[in-house]
Design an enzyme around this catalytic site. Structure first.
Site, PDB file in Angstrom:
ATOM      1  N   THR A 145      46.202   1.543  93.465  1.00 30.97           N
ATOM      2  CA  THR A 145      47.013   1.534  92.231  1.00 30.97           C
ATOM      3  C   THR A 145      46.400   0.512  91.270  1.00 30.97           C
ATOM      4  OG1 THR A 145      48.490  -0.310  92.749  1.00 30.97           O
ATOM      5  CG2 THR A 145      49.104   1.837  93.668  1.00 30.97           C
ATOM      6  N   TYR A 176      52.539 -14.554  96.591  1.00 31.89           N
ATOM      7  CA  TYR A 176      52.871 -13.126  96.768  1.00 31.89           C
ATOM      8  C   TYR A 176      53.472 -12.913  98.154  1.00 31.89           C
ATOM      9  CZ  TYR A 176      52.118  -8.043  96.862  1.00 31.89           C
ATOM     10  OH  TYR A 176      52.292  -6.686  96.940  1.00 31.89           O
TER      11      TYR A 176
HETATM   12  P1  NAP Z   1      51.464  -1.318  89.668  1.00 30.40           P
HETATM   13  O1  NAP Z   1      50.713  -0.052  89.543  1.00 30.40           O
HETATM   14  O2  NAP Z   1      50.964  -2.529  88.947  1.00 30.40           O
HETATM   15  O3  NAP Z   1      52.995  -1.031  89.295  1.00 30.40           O
HETATM   16  C1  NAP Z   1      53.934  -2.060  89.190  1.00 30.40           C
HETATM   17  C2  NAP Z   1      54.748  -1.825  87.939  1.00 30.40           C
HETATM   18  O4  NAP Z   1      55.791  -2.848  87.871  1.00 30.40           O
HETATM   19  C3  NAP Z   1      53.929  -1.954  86.654  1.00 30.40           C
HETATM   20  O5  NAP Z   1      54.248  -0.954  85.729  1.00 30.40           O
HETATM   21  C4  NAP Z   1      54.361  -3.325  86.156  1.00 30.40           C
HETATM   22  O6  NAP Z   1      54.180  -3.525  84.782  1.00 30.40           O
HETATM   23  C5  NAP Z   1      55.820  -3.315  86.533  1.00 30.40           C
HETATM   24  N1  NAP Z   1      56.407  -4.638  86.386  1.00 30.40           N
HETATM   25  C6  NAP Z   1      55.839  -5.839  86.608  1.00 30.40           C
HETATM   26  N2  NAP Z   1      56.684  -6.822  86.299  1.00 30.40           N
HETATM   27  C7  NAP Z   1      57.825  -6.244  85.841  1.00 30.40           C
HETATM   28  C8  NAP Z   1      59.056  -6.731  85.351  1.00 30.40           C
HETATM   29  N3  NAP Z   1      59.287  -8.053  85.243  1.00 30.40           N
HETATM   30  N4  NAP Z   1      60.012  -5.860  84.999  1.00 30.40           N
HETATM   31  C9  NAP Z   1      59.783  -4.523  85.096  1.00 30.40           C
HETATM   32  N5  NAP Z   1      58.626  -3.992  85.524  1.00 30.40           N
HETATM   33  C10 NAP Z   1      57.653  -4.844  85.906  1.00 30.40           C
HETATM   34  O7  NAP Z   1      51.520  -1.762  91.208  1.00 30.40           O
HETATM   35  P2  NAP Z   1      51.880  -0.946  92.542  1.00 30.40           P
HETATM   36  O8  NAP Z   1      50.744  -1.125  93.468  1.00 30.40           O
HETATM   37  O9  NAP Z   1      52.408   0.394  92.255  1.00 30.40           O
HETATM   38  O10 NAP Z   1      53.052  -1.880  93.075  1.00 30.40           O
HETATM   39  C11 NAP Z   1      54.379  -1.390  93.333  1.00 30.40           C
HETATM   40  C12 NAP Z   1      54.976  -2.274  94.414  1.00 30.40           C
HETATM   41  O11 NAP Z   1      54.215  -2.109  95.621  1.00 30.40           O
HETATM   42  C13 NAP Z   1      54.936  -3.774  94.086  1.00 30.40           C
HETATM   43  O12 NAP Z   1      56.133  -4.375  94.483  1.00 30.40           O
HETATM   44  C14 NAP Z   1      53.778  -4.274  94.929  1.00 30.40           C
HETATM   45  O13 NAP Z   1      53.912  -5.639  95.243  1.00 30.40           O
HETATM   46  C15 NAP Z   1      53.885  -3.381  96.142  1.00 30.40           C
HETATM   47  N6  NAP Z   1      52.673  -3.263  96.947  1.00 30.40           N
HETATM   48  C16 NAP Z   1      51.529  -2.758  96.438  1.00 30.40           C
HETATM   49  C17 NAP Z   1      50.405  -2.668  97.258  1.00 30.40           C
HETATM   50  C18 NAP Z   1      49.094  -2.114  96.776  1.00 30.40           C
HETATM   51  O14 NAP Z   1      48.107  -2.225  97.523  1.00 30.40           O
HETATM   52  N7  NAP Z   1      49.007  -1.519  95.616  1.00 30.40           N
HETATM   53  C19 NAP Z   1      50.471  -3.102  98.577  1.00 30.40           C
HETATM   54  C20 NAP Z   1      51.667  -3.621  99.054  1.00 30.40           C
HETATM   55  C21 NAP Z   1      52.767  -3.691  98.242  1.00 30.40           C
HETATM   56  P3  NAP Z   1      52.864  -4.332  84.281  1.00 30.40           P
HETATM   57  O15 NAP Z   1      51.737  -3.374  84.415  1.00 30.40           O
HETATM   58  O16 NAP Z   1      53.216  -4.682  82.888  1.00 30.40           O
HETATM   59  O17 NAP Z   1      52.708  -5.544  85.176  1.00 30.40           O
END
Ligand code: NAP
Length: 265
Positions: A195, A160
């Site tokens: 999230t 990651y």
């Molecule tokens: P999330 O709630 O899991 O949302 C991510 C979304 O992306 C989900 O709907 C997921 O679908 C979708 N996705 C995954 N693989 C995909 C693909 N191949 N094509 C299209 N859509 C896809 O997570 P989030 O926390 O909002 O994350 C959003 C971004 O923030 C990510 O890039 C993550 O790395 C980053 N981030 C998050 C955090 C945190 O603490 N939450 C911290 C730092 C960075 P599925 O549910 O089917 O996988």
């Protein structure tokens, strides 16, 4: 000369924005905030049913385009579908995944390939598709969602972490390439945000949440941040809004850390 109305600079009235990962978490909240700010949003995610339901919630201001960001042809089709509505003003690459914590010595190749395909190649494909079209129009803002994990070593999250470090490098390189024609490229590096992505840390195998484990995790993360709390999707969506808006007209090649102060450099 009078000062321009600041509310106009921070708004997205009449603008078109593409958001990947829009069915959940940060991408979903960003779509809500963008619509509230006057944008039409093109929502992309691999979960077609969740995407359609969410687009229905947002009404006429949203168009759903089911997309797997790891497949370049699908990302190009997404860009074409968005461009058919209007020139793309903003493109947010928020789709991402994390894998269960595993030490470097034990990570299997399939996990490496899967995270690189979605977190790195997916953002690369989205950035390229957006940039090509924005360059043709001489304007636009690309926002890539990175992570605090790109810079702070987190045992068990090596793959990651390298994908997010790659996102930061891509962001700067592309910003240098397209800046001369007026296209901006920035990244947001969230800290710990509440999230569905982070639920693997406290959800049991049967799908139920271990509330005590969740509270302990959140308390530890809150204690690690000077602002004394974990982040909400809205905290990040507003930062993304700033970078998408004209208020950030002189900001490019940046990785903006939004983490409650947990990582100060
Ligand atoms: P999330 O709630 O899991 O949302 C991510 C979304 O992306 C989900 O709907 C997921 O679908 C979708 N996705 C995954 N693989 C995909 C693909 N191949 N094509 C299209 N859509 C896809 O997570 P989030 O926390 O909002 O994350 C959003 C971004 O923030 C990510 O890039 C993550 O790395 C980053 N981030 C998050 C955090 C945190 O603490 N939450 C911290 C730092 C960075 P599925 O549910 O089917 O996988």
């Amino acid at each position: 000369m009078s000062t321009p109305d600041p509310s106009t600079a921070f708004a997205l009235s009449g603008k078109l924005a593409v958001i990947t990962g829009a069915a959940s978490g940060i991408g979903r909240e960003t779509a809500r905030v963008f619509v509230a700010s006057g944008a039409h949003v093109v929502l992309a995610d691999r979960d077609a049913a969740a995407l359609a339901a969410f687009a229905g919630e947002l009404g006429a201001s949203a168009t759903a385009v089911p997309t797997d960001v790891s497949v370049r042809a699908q990302v190009e089709a997404l860009a074409d579908a968005a461009s058919a509505i209007a020139p793309i003003d903003a493109w947010v690459n928020a789709a991402g995944v994390v894998a269960p914590p595993t030490m470097v010595v034990d990570v299997d190749e399939a996990t490496i390939d899967r995270l690189i395909a979605i977190n790195l190649k997916g953002v690369y494909f989205g950035s390229a598709a957006a940039a090509r079209r924005m360059v043709a129009h001489g304007r636009g803002s690309i926002i890539n969602i990175s992570s605090q994990g790109a810079e702070i070593p987190a045992p068990g999250l090596s793959v990651y972490s390298i994908t997010k470090a790659g996102v930061n490098a891509l962001t700067r390189t592309l910003a240098a390439e397209v800046g001369p024609v007026g296209v901006r490229v920035n990244a947001v590096a969230p800290g710990f945000i509440d999230t569905p992505m982070i639920s693997y840390r406290f959800v049991r195998e049967d799908g139920t949440a271990d509330q005590a484990a969740k509270e302990a995790l959140f308390a530890a993360r809150a204690a690690n941040a000077p602002l004394g709390r974990v982040g909400e999707p809205l905290d990040i969506a507003r930062v993304i809004l700033f970078l998408a808006s004209d208020a950030a007209s002189f900001v490019t090649g940046e990785t903006l850390r939004a983490n409650g102060g947990a990582d100060m450099r």
